[in-house]
Design an enzyme around this catalytic site. Structure first.
Site, PDB file in Angstrom:
ATOM      1  N   ASP A   1       0.789  -1.267   0.197  1.00  0.00           N
ATOM      2  CA  ASP A   1       0.008   0.008  -0.025  1.00  0.00           C
ATOM      3  C   ASP A   1       0.732   1.148   0.131  1.00  0.00           C
ATOM      4  O   ASP A   1       2.156   1.266   0.548  1.00  0.00           O
ATOM      5  CB  ASP A   1      -0.761   0.056   1.278  1.00  0.00           C
ATOM      6  CG  ASP A   1      -2.042  -0.918   1.070  1.00  0.00           C
ATOM      7  OD1 ASP A   1      -1.993  -1.709   0.351  1.00  0.00           O
ATOM      8  OD2 ASP A   1      -2.824  -0.857   2.134  1.00  0.00           O
ATOM      9  N   ASP A   2       0.268   2.520  -0.316  1.00  0.00           N
ATOM     10  CA  ASP A   2       0.613   3.882  -0.069  1.00  0.00           C
ATOM     11  C   ASP A   2       1.690   4.184  -1.382  1.00  0.00           C
ATOM     12  O   ASP A   2       2.076   5.526  -1.017  1.00  0.00           O
ATOM     13  CB  ASP A   2       1.116   4.066   1.096  1.00  0.00           C
ATOM     14  CG  ASP A   2       0.348   3.686   2.212  1.00  0.00           C
ATOM     15  OD1 ASP A   2      -1.099   3.451   1.655  1.00  0.00           O
ATOM     16  OD2 ASP A   2       0.649   3.822   3.331  1.00  0.00           O
TER      17      ASP A   2
ATOM     18  N   HIS B   1       3.701  -2.284   3.227  1.00  0.00           N
ATOM     19  CA  HIS B   1       3.652  -1.055   2.525  1.00  0.00           C
ATOM     20  C   HIS B   1       5.061  -0.737   1.882  1.00  0.00           C
ATOM     21  O   HIS B   1       5.930  -1.068   2.120  1.00  0.00           O
ATOM     22  CB  HIS B   1       3.478   0.111   3.703  1.00  0.00           C
ATOM     23  CG  HIS B   1       2.100   0.053   4.428  1.00  0.00           C
ATOM     24  ND1 HIS B   1       1.954  -0.916   5.162  1.00  0.00           N
ATOM     25  CD2 HIS B   1       1.141   0.851   4.032  1.00  0.00           C
ATOM     26  CE1 HIS B   1       0.540  -0.733   5.713  1.00  0.00           C
ATOM     27  NE2 HIS B   1       0.172   0.169   4.847  1.00  0.00           N
TER      28      HIS B   1
ATOM     29  N   HIS C   1      -5.924   2.537  -4.649  1.00  0.00           N
ATOM     30  CA  HIS C   1      -5.977   3.018  -3.203  1.00  0.00           C
ATOM     31  C   HIS C   1      -6.218   4.469  -2.863  1.00  0.00           C
ATOM     32  O   HIS C   1      -5.771   4.946  -1.745  1.00  0.00           O
ATOM     33  CB  HIS C   1      -4.415   2.785  -2.559  1.00  0.00           C
ATOM     34  CG  HIS C   1      -4.484   2.523  -0.990  1.00  0.00           C
ATOM     35  ND1 HIS C   1      -5.374   1.892  -0.310  1.00  0.00           N
ATOM     36  CD2 HIS C   1      -3.401   3.188  -0.238  1.00  0.00           C
ATOM     37  CE1 HIS C   1      -4.831   1.939   0.961  1.00  0.00           C
ATOM     38  NE2 HIS C   1      -3.858   2.579   1.184  1.00  0.00           N
TER      39      HIS C   1
ATOM     40  N   HIS D   1      -5.188   9.229  -0.548  1.00  0.00           N
ATOM     41  CA  HIS D   1      -5.109   8.500   0.781  1.00  0.00           C
ATOM     42  C   HIS D   1      -5.970   9.362   1.761  1.00  0.00           C
ATOM     43  O   HIS D   1      -5.455   9.307   2.990  1.00  0.00           O
ATOM     44  CB  HIS D   1      -3.828   8.478   1.184  1.00  0.00           C
ATOM     45  CG  HIS D   1      -3.322   7.367   2.163  1.00  0.00           C
ATOM     46  ND1 HIS D   1      -3.425   7.301   3.566  1.00  0.00           N
ATOM     47  CD2 HIS D   1      -3.238   5.937   1.901  1.00  0.00           C
ATOM     48  CE1 HIS D   1      -3.323   5.958   4.003  1.00  0.00           C
ATOM     49  NE2 HIS D   1      -3.056   5.255   3.010  1.00  0.00           N
TER      50      HIS D   1
END
Length: 256
Positions: free
Chosen positions: A58-59, A206, A109, A113
């Protein structure tokens, strides 16, 4: 042009407050995990007999971490799914293209965010998804209909907005939340994955943790060990193509 008209239509309907989605409220729901799994609206894991496991990141993308992770995945013949933040794709478009070229998935995603809580409007939620989708398609030329809300925050409202936008929410196996974003230590991250590894798991990692290389270093332990145990590391799409060996057990999950 067609996509733009589709998203504009959805935004207008939500903004008008129509019955576009039933149960569209900000009140917490009482639905547990099995409710969403049965309806195919959220995926946490895919129990199966095959030794497959899905690593997700993620991210990102991040200019350094993501590249190092891609190098390791390539070294161990592993594929994964990257849940990217749309506003980072302009700066790191080449990295995202590399992800696709090397057989990984690039999934949604949100664009900024943004944590979806009660104060975030339905129109804003949809825009976050739509803007990220547009950016991913512009950079990669592809669409991927997996969506992960930041922080794993979901409600009936979020689930139904994602569904109407054509997405399925993908979270992670609860025993595979590595909490690597807290920098708990390289061995702690590796142990979380390896001590709990089961067929069909979805692992949360991540690739954009400022000031920490712990995830990268943990993967140097995780990847060879999983391969040694006979696991094949695959994308979410490949994992979901495999029919579960048995029904999942219900597991309660509190929602905001």
């Amino acid at each position: 042009m067609k996509n733009w008209k589709r998203w504009t239509c959805l935004l207008c309907v939500i903004g008008a407050g129509s019955s576009f989605i039933t149960g569209f409220t900000d009140r917490p729901t009482v639905h547990n995990r099995s409710y969403y799994e049965t309806r195919g609206e959220i995926v946490w894991e895919v129990p199966m007999e095959e030794k497959l496991i899905a690593l997700t990141f993620d991210d990102g993308p991040h200019e350094k971490e993501t590249q190092l992770i891609l190098d390791l995945l390539k070294q161990y013949d592993a594929k994964s799914t990257f849940f990217v933040v749309g506003n980072r794709l302009d700066r790191y478009a080449d990295i995202v293209r590399r992800e696709v070229e090397e057989g990984h998935e690039v999934a949604n995603h949100t664009y900024n965010h943004l944590l979806f809580n009660r104060n975030v409007s339905s129109a804003r939620i949809l825009k976050e998804i739509a803007d990220s989708e547009a950016k991913i398609k512009w950079v990669t030329g592809q669409e991927c209909k997996w969506f992960r809300p930041p922080g794993g925050n979901y409600s009936e409202r979020v689930v139904q907005i994602a569904k109407q936008a054509g997405y399925t929410i993908v979270l992670w196996s609860w025993h595979q939340d590595t909490k690597d974003w807290t920098s708990p230590g390289v061995q702690a991250i590796a142990n979380k994955v390896l001590k709990n590894a089961r067929n069909g798991d979805i692992v949360l990692l991540h690739d954009n943790i400022q000031g920490s290389m712990q995830t990268v270093k943990a993967l140097q332990i995780i990847l060879p060990e999983l391969k040694k145990r006979g696991y094949r590391m695959v994308t979410i799409s490949e994992l979901i193509q495999h029919k579960p060996a048995q029904p999942l057990q219900s597991a309660p999950h509190s929602e905001f």
